[in-house]
Scaffold this motif. Structure first.
Motif, PDB file in Angstrom:
ATOM      1  N   ALA A 125      -9.916  35.682  10.114  1.00  0.00           N
ATOM      2  CA  ALA A 125     -10.134  36.447   8.883  1.00  0.00           C
ATOM      3  C   ALA A 125      -9.891  35.861   7.637  1.00  0.00           C
ATOM      4  N   ASP A 131      -0.116  42.176  15.835  1.00  0.00           N
ATOM      5  CA  ASP A 131      -1.041  43.555  15.848  1.00  0.00           C
ATOM      6  C   ASP A 131      -1.132  43.918  14.507  1.00  0.00           C
ATOM      7  N   GLN A 132      -0.738  43.067  13.378  1.00  0.00           N
ATOM      8  CA  GLN A 132      -1.103  43.541  12.130  1.00  0.00           C
ATOM      9  C   GLN A 132      -2.507  43.314  11.604  1.00  0.00           C
ATOM     10  N   ASP A 133      -3.268  43.883  10.940  1.00  0.00           N
ATOM     11  CA  ASP A 133      -4.746  43.910  10.452  1.00  0.00           C
ATOM     12  C   ASP A 133      -4.453  42.540   9.652  1.00  0.00           C
ATOM     13  N   PRO A 134      -5.234  41.570  10.249  1.00  0.00           N
ATOM     14  CA  PRO A 134      -5.453  40.243   9.293  1.00  0.00           C
ATOM     15  C   PRO A 134      -6.234  40.577   7.905  1.00  0.00           C
ATOM     16  N   GLN A 135      -6.771  41.502   7.723  1.00  0.00           N
ATOM     17  CA  GLN A 135      -7.613  41.800   6.322  1.00  0.00           C
ATOM     18  C   GLN A 135      -6.377  42.004   5.525  1.00  0.00           C
ATOM     19  N   ALA A 136      -5.348  42.384   5.647  1.00  0.00           N
ATOM     20  CA  ALA A 136      -4.224  42.520   4.616  1.00  0.00           C
ATOM     21  C   ALA A 136      -3.787  41.299   4.214  1.00  0.00           C
ATOM     22  N   PRO A 187      -6.270  34.775  14.847  1.00  0.00           N
ATOM     23  CA  PRO A 187      -6.996  35.892  13.955  1.00  0.00           C
ATOM     24  C   PRO A 187      -6.787  35.783  12.381  1.00  0.00           C
ATOM     25  N   ARG A 188      -5.469  35.325  12.123  1.00  0.00           N
ATOM     26  CA  ARG A 188      -5.448  35.175  10.543  1.00  0.00           C
ATOM     27  C   ARG A 188      -6.370  34.164  10.261  1.00  0.00           C
TER      28      ARG A 188
END
Length: 195
Positions: free
Chosen positions: A48, A176-181, A44-45
């Motif tokens: 993103a 579970d962290q938002d990859p957008q960050a 996911p990273r």
């Protein structure tokens, strides 16, 4: 319009997937470099970053290549390059750069960098400092033990080498962290390079 291509470049030794900047012109290409077994656009990273940075004027390329095929594959990428490398892929790439078998990129983004070989891992901080290019070194408590082992030494080596472009950044990278960050962190650092 999003440009998406998936193609083998060098007889299955290299796989790539690219996304064009959403604006006319480009600041350069952010190349996410991985070994062939990792594949392109993995995780996911990576997804993103590959899809998020084009919104900010950067072309992106996911490149999975063997160390032998990497020089030719990277030479085919035109313009200014910033490489993003994660985990155990970083150590062998830094060794290759120090041996001058690859042309230095404009900058590096490293996420939890380490070398799988313990002796080579011990040399990683000095190798990184010798490059003398801007580096965003992202580290977290969830990094591989080899990466955590050299975290402070990477910072110290770059301070001794007086590398003003080196920036260490502590980050909590969780599944579970938002990859957008992460996209915003890398984007902000890239903006500082343009000044």
């Amino acid at each position: 319009m999003l440009l998406l291509t998936a193609q083998p470049l060098l007889a299955h030794a290299v796989q790539s997937q690219s996304f064009a900047a959403h604006t006319p012109g480009t600041w350069g290409t952010v190349v996410v470099v991985a070994l062939p077994e990792a594949g392109v656009d993995a995780g996911p990273r990576d997804r993103a970053l590959l899809r998020g940075l084009p919104e900010h004027g950067w072309d992106t390329l996911s490149l999975a290549a063997s160390t032998e095929a990497l020089p030719e594959a990277l030479a085919a990428v035109s313009g200014r390059q910033v490489w993003l490398v994660q985990g155990g892929h970083a150590g062998p790439l830094l060794t290759t750069l120090n041996e001058q078998r690859l042309t230095l990129p404009k900058a590096l983004v490293l996420i939890g960098p380490y070398h799988p070989d313990a002796d080579a891992n011990a040399a990683l901080p000095e190798q990184l400092a010798r490059l003398g290019i801007p580096v965003l070194d992202i580290h977290s408590r969830s990094d591989h033990p080899q990466a955590r082992l050299t975290r402070d030494r990477r910072q110290q080596a770059n301070q001794r080498a007086n590398n003003p472009g080196y920036r260490a950044h502590a980050w909590t990278l969780t599944p579970d962290q938002d990859p957008q960050a992460l996209v915003q962190l890398v984007r902000g650092w890239l903006v500082s390079l343009k000044r």
